[in-house]
Write a protein that holds these residues in place. Structure first.
Motif: not given
Length: 327
Positions: A30-31, A34, A77, A320
């Motif tokens: 996902e990162r 992105q 996203n 995080d």
């Protein structure tokens, strides 16, 4: 097509490697997506709207949330979620030898039972959210909550699709469809609580973490008991839809009116949830609980929850959380 168990369910360390490895892979994909989609989409956006403007193109490569954001972050996203969702599920299916149909076993469950399940899960989830917000307020935590984009209709649409469809379906397939499935042989307590703790710690906003924990305990137990993943997806969509609609409809109201409406909503949902829970509890007594084939003892817990991949996941979660509270 029969299921081929490539992972040995009785090997706690192997199960732990997969459980935490799958989540780390999702975070990484996902990162990565992105960054890739954020840069590439905004380059195209700058070229289309402003031509070959070197100064604007340079802004695209700035660290953070891409200062030149011609294309809304919600769109980026959405695309990164789809990329991460598809890749992790594809790898999981290949690794576990699963057929998609194994997630949706036909059960003799009435539509009324599904509605009761959705209301029960929604009420438990709301209780977690209320407790989380009270703790946030009591500890004076300045936490920024995720809100629907206000500056663009396109961004709002993509945000809604991500929150109401992509995220619920994927998270249920991964957490209740795969992870809970791996843990079923170890019994209800281990399966439900490990799945729920891992699910909760993926939500790094405090109130959302507690809400996710309560939600996951309720929905994981229902999936464990009734073996019905589709109801879990409906419940997840409903919970997100309720929060989404409440935010949208109550936005801009004076604080005193907002509080009255919110409290009334919580009371109504609480009554529906308690009533649904009582009915489901009575009906669940007739259900056959899956047999516990494997013992979840101290050694099993250590092998599954304290292996190197699990520790890497804990490190990511701590990082995080530190970044959120440092802002």
């Amino acid at each position: 097509m029969r299921e081929k168990n490539i992972i040995d369910y009785s090997n706690a360390k192997q199960c732990g490697y997969y459980i935490f490895g799958a989540i780390i892979a999702y975070i990484a994909f996902e990162r990565f997506a992105q960054i890739v989609f954020g840069v590439s989409i905004n380059i195209v956006g700058v070229l289309v709207t402003k031509g070959f403007d070197f100064a604007e193109l340079i802004k695209v490569f700035r660290p953070g949330l891409f200062a030149a954001t011609v294309v809304p972050n919600a769109v980026q996203n959405f695309m990164s979620q789809l990329f991460a969702v598809g890749l992790v599920l594809l790898l999981s299916f290949r690794l576990l030898g699963l057929n998609f149909s194994v997630f949706f076993v036909k059960e003799e469950k009435s539509k009324l039972d599904r509605i009761f399940s959705v209301f029960f899960v929604a009420g438990v989830s709301m209780l977690g959210n209320v407790l989380g917000k009270l703790i946030e307020k009591g500890l004076n935590l300045n936490v920024q909550h995720i809100e629907m984009p206000k500056d663009s209709a396109l961004a709002a649409i993509f945000f809604a699709v991500t929150v109401l469809l992509i995220t619920p379906i994927f998270e249920e397939l991964l957490f209740r469809g795969i992870i809970l499935r791996l843990l079923r042989p170890y019994g209800a307590v281990a399966a439900v609580f490990i799945t729920s703790l891992v699910f909760a710690f993926r939500h790094i906003i405090f109130a959302q973490t507690l809400q996710a924990l309560f939600f996951s305990i309720a929905v994981s137990y229902l999936v464990y008991k009734f073996n019905d993943l589709s109801t879990a997806i409906y419940a997840h969509i409903f919970v997100n839809l309720f929060s989404f609609a409440a935010t949208l409809l109550l936005r801009g109201l004076p604080e005193n009116i907002y509080n009255v409406v919110a409290i009334a909503g919580y009371i109504v949902m609480g009554i529906l949830s308690v009533g649904s829970g009582i009915i489901l509890f009575k009906r669940s007594k007739t259900r056959k609980v899956p047999k516990v084939r494997l013992v979840f003892d101290a050694k099993t817990a250590r092998d599954m929850l304290l292996n190197p991949v699990a520790i890497a996941f804990y490190a990511i979660v701590i990082f995080d959380w530190v970044m959120v509270f440092a802002k």
